[in-house]
Scaffold this motif. Structure first.
Motif, PDB file in Angstrom:
ATOM      1  N   LEU A 313       0.849  -1.295  -0.237  1.00  0.00           N
ATOM      2  CA  LEU A 313       0.022   0.015   0.130  1.00  0.00           C
ATOM      3  C   LEU A 313       0.942   1.306  -0.057  1.00  0.00           C
ATOM      4  N   ASP A 314       0.404   2.314  -0.533  1.00  0.00           N
ATOM      5  CA  ASP A 314       1.259   3.540  -0.703  1.00  0.00           C
ATOM      6  C   ASP A 314       1.202   4.062   0.742  1.00  0.00           C
ATOM      7  N   GLY A 315       1.951   5.273   0.753  1.00  0.00           N
ATOM      8  CA  GLY A 315       1.970   6.069   1.993  1.00  0.00           C
ATOM      9  C   GLY A 315       0.481   6.500   2.637  1.00  0.00           C
ATOM     10  N   ASN A 316      -0.287   6.887   2.028  1.00  0.00           N
ATOM     11  CA  ASN A 316      -1.682   7.439   2.259  1.00  0.00           C
ATOM     12  C   ASN A 316      -2.626   6.337   2.559  1.00  0.00           C
ATOM     13  N   ALA A 317      -2.492   5.186   1.877  1.00  0.00           N
ATOM     14  CA  ALA A 317      -3.372   4.100   1.905  1.00  0.00           C
ATOM     15  C   ALA A 317      -3.150   3.344   3.292  1.00  0.00           C
ATOM     16  N   ILE A 318      -1.783   3.244   3.474  1.00  0.00           N
ATOM     17  CA  ILE A 318      -1.488   2.266   4.714  1.00  0.00           C
ATOM     18  C   ILE A 318      -1.998   3.127   5.940  1.00  0.00           C
ATOM     19  N   VAL A 319      -1.946   4.604   5.872  1.00  0.00           N
ATOM     20  CA  VAL A 319      -2.351   5.317   7.012  1.00  0.00           C
ATOM     21  C   VAL A 319      -4.055   5.110   7.345  1.00  0.00           C
ATOM     22  N   ASP A 320      -4.760   5.042   6.023  1.00  0.00           N
ATOM     23  CA  ASP A 320      -6.173   4.835   5.930  1.00  0.00           C
ATOM     24  C   ASP A 320      -6.481   3.133   6.518  1.00  0.00           C
ATOM     25  N   PHE A 321      -5.509   2.393   6.197  1.00  0.00           N
ATOM     26  CA  PHE A 321      -5.795   1.172   6.636  1.00  0.00           C
ATOM     27  C   PHE A 321      -5.685   0.812   8.066  1.00  0.00           C
ATOM     28  N   VAL A 322      -4.489   1.602   8.506  1.00  0.00           N
ATOM     29  CA  VAL A 322      -4.008   1.254   9.941  1.00  0.00           C
ATOM     30  C   VAL A 322      -5.239   2.102  10.787  1.00  0.00           C
ATOM     31  N   ARG A 323      -5.690   3.343  10.329  1.00  0.00           N
ATOM     32  CA  ARG A 323      -6.537   3.979  11.059  1.00  0.00           C
ATOM     33  C   ARG A 323      -7.838   3.309  11.447  1.00  0.00           C
ATOM     34  N   TRP A 324      -8.540   2.569  10.303  1.00  0.00           N
ATOM     35  CA  TRP A 324      -9.712   1.832  10.367  1.00  0.00           C
ATOM     36  C   TRP A 324      -9.367   0.591  11.227  1.00  0.00           C
ATOM     37  N   LEU A 325      -8.011  -0.027  11.127  1.00  0.00           N
ATOM     38  CA  LEU A 325      -8.142  -1.334  11.774  1.00  0.00           C
ATOM     39  C   LEU A 325      -7.942  -0.930  13.286  1.00  0.00           C
ATOM     40  N   CYS A 326      -7.523  -0.016  13.804  1.00  0.00           N
ATOM     41  CA  CYS A 326      -7.353   0.613  15.211  1.00  0.00           C
ATOM     42  C   CYS A 326      -8.845   0.674  15.632  1.00  0.00           C
ATOM     43  N   ALA A 327      -9.823   1.350  14.419  1.00  0.00           N
ATOM     44  CA  ALA A 327     -11.024   1.650  14.987  1.00  0.00           C
ATOM     45  C   ALA A 327     -11.910   0.390  15.139  1.00  0.00           C
ATOM     46  N   VAL A 328     -11.637  -0.590  14.387  1.00  0.00           N
ATOM     47  CA  VAL A 328     -12.297  -1.949  14.464  1.00  0.00           C
ATOM     48  C   VAL A 328     -11.795  -2.683  15.907  1.00  0.00           C
ATOM     49  N   SER A 329     -10.394  -2.411  15.907  1.00  0.00           N
ATOM     50  CA  SER A 329      -9.769  -3.170  17.096  1.00  0.00           C
ATOM     51  C   SER A 329     -10.455  -2.493  18.258  1.00  0.00           C
ATOM     52  N   MET A 330     -10.885  -1.145  18.382  1.00  0.00           N
ATOM     53  CA  MET A 330     -11.526  -0.722  19.642  1.00  0.00           C
ATOM     54  C   MET A 330     -12.890  -1.171  19.917  1.00  0.00           C
ATOM     55  N   ILE A 365       2.265   6.236  10.095  1.00  0.00           N
ATOM     56  CA  ILE A 365       1.550   4.935  10.750  1.00  0.00           C
ATOM     57  C   ILE A 365       1.664   5.208  12.346  1.00  0.00           C
ATOM     58  N   TRP A 366       2.734   5.377  12.681  1.00  0.00           N
ATOM     59  CA  TRP A 366       2.932   5.028  14.310  1.00  0.00           C
ATOM     60  C   TRP A 366       1.910   6.065  15.117  1.00  0.00           C
ATOM     61  N   GLN A 367       2.016   7.327  14.336  1.00  0.00           N
ATOM     62  CA  GLN A 367       1.053   8.054  15.326  1.00  0.00           C
ATOM     63  C   GLN A 367      -0.552   7.668  15.251  1.00  0.00           C
ATOM     64  N   VAL A 368      -0.872   6.952  14.463  1.00  0.00           N
ATOM     65  CA  VAL A 368      -2.192   6.295  14.798  1.00  0.00           C
ATOM     66  C   VAL A 368      -2.139   5.155  15.655  1.00  0.00           C
ATOM     67  N   ILE A 369      -1.030   4.117  15.440  1.00  0.00           N
ATOM     68  CA  ILE A 369      -0.847   3.007  16.268  1.00  0.00           C
ATOM     69  C   ILE A 369      -0.476   3.429  17.649  1.00  0.00           C
ATOM     70  N   GLY A 370       0.400   4.368  17.882  1.00  0.00           N
ATOM     71  CA  GLY A 370       0.853   4.481  19.062  1.00  0.00           C
ATOM     72  C   GLY A 370      -0.332   5.169  19.907  1.00  0.00           C
ATOM     73  N   ASP A 371      -1.374   6.248  19.297  1.00  0.00           N
ATOM     74  CA  ASP A 371      -2.448   6.302  20.045  1.00  0.00           C
ATOM     75  C   ASP A 371      -3.240   5.282  20.516  1.00  0.00           C
ATOM     76  N   HIS A 372      -3.444   4.434  19.508  1.00  0.00           N
ATOM     77  CA  HIS A 372      -4.318   3.149  19.854  1.00  0.00           C
ATOM     78  C   HIS A 372      -3.638   2.443  21.057  1.00  0.00           C
ATOM     79  N   PHE A 373      -2.549   2.295  21.097  1.00  0.00           N
ATOM     80  CA  PHE A 373      -1.837   1.741  22.131  1.00  0.00           C
ATOM     81  C   PHE A 373      -2.025   2.329  23.401  1.00  0.00           C
ATOM     82  N   ASN A 374      -1.858   3.646  23.530  1.00  0.00           N
ATOM     83  CA  ASN A 374      -2.216   4.423  24.436  1.00  0.00           C
ATOM     84  C   ASN A 374      -3.347   4.140  25.231  1.00  0.00           C
TER      85      ASN A 374
END
Length: 998
Positions: A313-330, A365-374
């Motif tokens: 996935l390109d730079g923007n797509a991976i961020v979208d992918f990670v953001r929604w994966l974190c939302a589903v995880s929540m 990517i880590w900005q999203v994942i790090g907030d999720h781990f918080n």
């Protein structure tokens, strides 16, 4: 007129001819003509013209052309259809008629010729798709909903897949989201349909959705939410299909049996109500058969490819992918009883897969994942939080293994969740785990840590204030290991976080629950000073983006200042033993390394030091404030003077006024110990450095002493009266207190807020304590001046020698004290000495006035001031005059001050005359005894001056001395008086010199 006429025409048609509007009274011709008046440039149209229009409307209505030959006959003769069979038959007939009508309409326009344009460019597809996407979606949806034919379903799914592809290519978000949501709905994974209704077309829908994720991942944007939501539910369906997690097959009601709850309502509701309660084995078997194909190898592999393929996935797509994966995880973790960690595990996996991306992409990517781990690390469910922390640990270890390039700060970003969890999660288990994870990183990857040190010390800073002994001990052990060992090897890499390390140690020192740890933390801060001293060049060469400091000041800003500032914080925050140790270490550092400090560094440093004396920051409680002044302030005062003496050349110009002001502040405080210390420190400061003082510095010092004298003279002693009562009654009340009154007095003292006792002993107690301290300060200042001018103990030795000489009748012998030349007398100008004499004379005059006021002393005594006997200031009276006389006589015989002899003589004669005249008036035997040494000093010093000078003194003192002869004097004093009178005879030539030997 044209517009208005058209409007009236339409209105008339609607009112008179419409079949859809119910109108009771239609418009008449006269009304129509009246309505159109004045529309022709404010004039009326001809009546004949308007009448013609009205008649045409009446005769011919406006209507759409009917296609009678193709009209469909309505079948509404019966109010309702008898049964389902008839309804179905009518439906088929209706559909057949509609098909015929459509065919006829198409044939009717087939003869018309219109130009046909062939698409020649890719962009032509976009407007075409924009027009047809809605009916296409409707057609595909109806086909999938109503038809179970495999071929039809396959075509519909292929159409939806192609439509999603077109929408993705042209960036048509609305269309893309609509088709993806349709696919998700037909998968039955998120729909409110029974899981037992899952058919092959639903399985194929799931596979199509997975295919879309593979092929169009870079364009899906927010549509990833629906896809990942389905994948999450698919994993749960697979567990049910294989019979792994039957606990999810329980529900709370028959009405929900077999219903899949919407995913948005949370994981627990979905899992708890996926299948209704009471499911027997047969029902379970049918459920597992329905969802069994979702667990096929092809589906499992395809889903896994979505996550492993995230690297493409390109730079923007991976961020979208990670953001929604974190939302589903929540959403999965939202259940307090049955949280699922499928998506959380996938987040960890994709983090591994994408770790080699460029730092710019990985930071997003880590900005999203790090907030999720918080958030997950603070989950109330400890199992979830433990999984999150452990996952963080694994990821962090991987990141640390890769190291960090210069000028990058990514370690700080990916270690920040540990800091957040430590700050927000109060669970001892999780906090202990975080500390252990950080300790493992430090022990195994210390060489690779760069910017991450800041987070590590931030975590330990949080642990330092904990009340759990295990957490504090483990954190401190690791911190000590870093300071003593790792800093030794990797100090350049840790410079940016050096002040964080010192701050962390300071926090350990301030934890009152662990005093041993506090002392050890202070020792480590002292150890940190060694690094700054030994490696200043490393600190000078270090640069960072967030710091614009001159190279010469970097050692101070990054090294010394944090150490000394944190030690001052320990002094201000901790209990006595810890703050005393902190104070000692702070001044040890100053004394050991102060020779390397620049002048402006000292200014910053003493701003920190003087915070110890900040009255606004002292404890409010009187007992604590008194303890603080007696211990910490007292200790600091002496230490400041020691440092000032050691580095006098550097500190003289910039700090002397501040130090003198601080000493003045100490003397003014209502604390006897601190006041004594203030005068003692002033004495030490001048004695140790006075020989280096310039005239300007002497001027500042003498002005300071003069100011202290003036502010500490207890003038209130001469004017005080008991408040709210007449003097006589007050005396009686305070002297003759019977036992009943004593009981009452005790109760009033124990309750000082009683309105009836205002101005009473409780109020006076504080006032008298302050006055007593001022009296003490006056005595101390007199002694300070004496010690400064003549050196400590010199005057006492001189008095002893005078007494011994009088006893031996050997007053003619020269008396020399070894220490008299060590005083500051020879370094002080006459002007400065006169200033000190002013202080002494003012103090003497006040004490003399007080001692002579018997009535006032009685009032104070009866009010409870100063013990069992009447208060007096005899020591102040005699010692101030004695010091004054010593200075004057020393100046009087000093050849270097010959220019001032006339002024000195005039002053000396005045002082001595007043003293002798006062002595004659003293009635108290004890009072006269107190003056014995003073008279001995005056007469002995006068006897040692030259004959010429002696004449002036003898002629002035003679009448007073004659009066003194009538008193009962001690033998030593009589012997001196005898010598004095004999010398008068010789000097004035009224006695033969040979008789002087008698």
């Amino acid at each position: 007129m044209y517009v208005h006429g058209c409007y009236q025409l339409v209105c008339c048609n609607l009112v008179n001819q419409s079949n859809f509007i119910s109108v009771k009274n239609k418009m008449t011709k006269e009304q129509y003509i009246k309505m159109n008046r004045g529309i022709n440039d404010s004039k009326d149209l001809p009546v004949e013209y308007l009448s013609t229009i009205y008649e045409e409307i009446e005769g011919k209505k406006i209507a759409m052309k009917e296609t009678k030959e193709y009209a469909i006959a309505t079948k509404c003769s019966k109010p309702s259809v008898a049964n389902e069979k008839q309804r179905r038959l009518l439906y088929n007939l209706e559909m057949e008629q509609m098909a015929k009508t459509a065919k006829a309409l198409m044939e009717a326009v087939s003869h018309a010729k219109a130009p046909f344009t062939s698409a020649t460019h890719l962009d032509h597809v976009r407007p075409m798709f924009k027009l047809v996407w809605t009916p296409l979606l409707a057609a595909y949806s109806v086909g999938l909903q109503n038809c179970d034919d495999t071929e039809v379903a396959s075509l519909c799914l292929e159409g939806i897949r192609c439509a999603i592809r077109i929408a993705c290519i042209f960036g048509m978000q609305l269309e893309r989201d609509a088709y993806v949501q349709a696919l998700a709905r037909f998968s039955l994974l998120t729909a409110s349909s029974s899981i037992t209704e899952m058919k092959q077309k639903n399985i194929d829908t799931i596979k199509t959705l997975i295919t879309v994720a593979h092929t169009d991942g870079n364009y899906l944007g927010n549509s990833w939410h629906e896809i990942l939501k389905c994948i999450s539910q698919l994993e749960l369906a697979q567990l049910i299909g294989t019979g792994v997690k039957t606990r999810y097959l329980s529900g709370a009601g028959r009405e929900r049996e077999g219903i899949i709850k919407g995913y948005a309502s949370g994981g627990e509701e979905f899992m708890g109500n996926l299948v209704g309660s009471g499911a027997d084995k047969r029902h379970m078997a049918s459920i597992q058969e329905s969802v069994g194909e979702t667990s096929s190898q092809s589906v499992v592999v395809a889903v896994d490819r979505i996550f492993t393929g995230s690297t493409r996935l390109d730079g923007n797509a991976i961020v979208d992918f990670v953001r929604w994966l974190c939302a589903v995880s929540m959403d999965e973790l939202a259940s307090p009883h049955h949280p699922r960690m499928f998506s959380l595990q996938k987040i960890v996996e994709i983090s591994y897969y994408n770790m080699n991306r460029i730092r710019l992409q990985w930071s997003r990517i880590w900005q999203v994942i790090g907030d999720h781990f918080n958030k997950v690390g603070c989950n109330p469910n400890e199992d979830v939080a433990i999984f999150a922390v452990d996952s963080l640990r694994q990821l962090s270890m991987k990141f640390l293994e890769k190291g960090e390039l210069a000028n990058f700060r990514f370690q700080k970003d990916f270690l920040r969740p540990f800091e957040h969890i430590m700050k927000k999660n109060r669970s001892p288990t999780i906090r202990d785990m975080v500390i252990r994870c950080i300790a493992q990183m430090v022990n195994s990857q210390a060489g690779n840590i760069r910017s991450g040190w800041k987070n590590i010390f931030a975590v330990f800073h949080q642990a330092a204030s904990d009340h759990d002994g295990n957490i504090v001990e483990l954190a401190f052990q690791t911190t000590a290991h870093i300071v003593t060992n790792i800093f030794q090897q990797h100090f350049p890499a840790a410079i940016d976080s050096f002040q964080d390390a010192v701050k962390c140690l300071s926090e350990f020192a301030c934890n009152v629950a662990f005093p041993d740890t506090s002392m050890e933390a202070i020792r480590l801060i002292r150890y940190c000073a060694k690094y700054v001293s030994e490696r200043p060049q490393v600190l000078r060469e270090y640069t960072s983006d967030d710091m614009n400091v001159a190279p010469g000041d970097r050692v101070w800003v990054r090294g010394w200042f944090p150490i000394l500032f944190e030690l001052s914080c320990i002094i201000n925050r901790c209990k006595l033993d810890v703050r005393t140790r902190g104070l000692t270490v702070m001044f040890e550092i100053m004394k050991s390394y102060g020779h390397t400090f620049e002048k402006h560094w000292w200014q910053d440093l003493f701003r920190i030091v003087f915070r110890i004396f900040d009255n606004m920051k002292l404890p409010e409680q009187q007992t604590e404030k008194s303890e603080w002044m007696t211990t910490t302030c007292n200790h600091a005062l002496y230490a400041i003077c020691d440092v000032f003496t050691q580095f006098y050349e550097a500190l003289n110009e910039i700090l002397l006024p501040d130090i003198l002001a601080q000493l003045h502040w100490c003397v003014k405080q209502e604390n006897e110990q601190l006041a004594r210390s203030g005068t003692n420190c002033l004495e030490n400061l001048v004695i140790l450095n006075g020989q280096k003082f310039s005239p300007e510095v002497w001027g500042q010092t003498c002005n300071c002493m003069l100011e202290i004298f003036k502010t500490t003279i207890p003038h209130v002693l001469l004017t005080w009266r008991p408040a709210g009562m007449e003097e006589d009654s007050a005396e009686k009340h305070l002297v003759r207190v019977n036992s009943v009154q004593q009981t009452k007095l005790k109760s009033q003292l124990s309750n000082p807020t009683d309105e009836s006792w205002k101005g009473g002993p409780y109020t006076n107690q504080k006032l008298f304590a302050g006055l007593l301290i001022k009296c003490v300060v006056q005595l101390e200042l007199i002694q300070t001046i004496d010690n400064i001018v003549f050196y400590p103990a010199t005057s006492k030795k001189e008095d002893a020698e005078h007494m011994a000489a009088a006893q031996r009748d050997a007053l003619d012998a020269d008396i020399h004290i070894d220490t008299e030349d060590q005083g500051m007398y020879k370094h002080m100008s006459s002007h400065h000495l006169f200033k000190l004499l002013d202080c002494l004379q003012e103090s003497h005059s006040f004490s003399k006035a007080f001692n002579s006021n018997y009535e006032q002393r009685t009032v104070l005594w009866r009010a409870g001031f100063k013990g069992k006997s009447k208060p007096n200031l005899l020591k102040q009276e005699t010692s101030s005059l004695a010091c004054c006389l010593r200075i004057l006589f020393r100046m009087y015989v000093d050849e270097n001050r010959r220019d001032s002899w006339d002024a000195i003589q005039q002053r000396l004669l005045s002082v001595c005359s007043e003293a002798l005249a006062y002595f004659i008036t003293v009635n108290s035997e004890s009072h006269r005894e107190a003056w014995t040494n003073l008279l001995l000093l005056l007469l002995t010093k006068t006897l040692k001056i030259s004959d010429e000078k002696f004449k002036a003194h003898a002629s002035t003192y003679y009448p007073y001395l004659c009066e003194i002869m009538q008193f009962d004097l001690i033998p030593e004093l009589r012997a001196v008086l005898r010598k004095f009178f004999l010398r008068i005879g010789v000097v004035f030539k009224i006695l033969h010199s040979s008789i002087n030997s008698i």
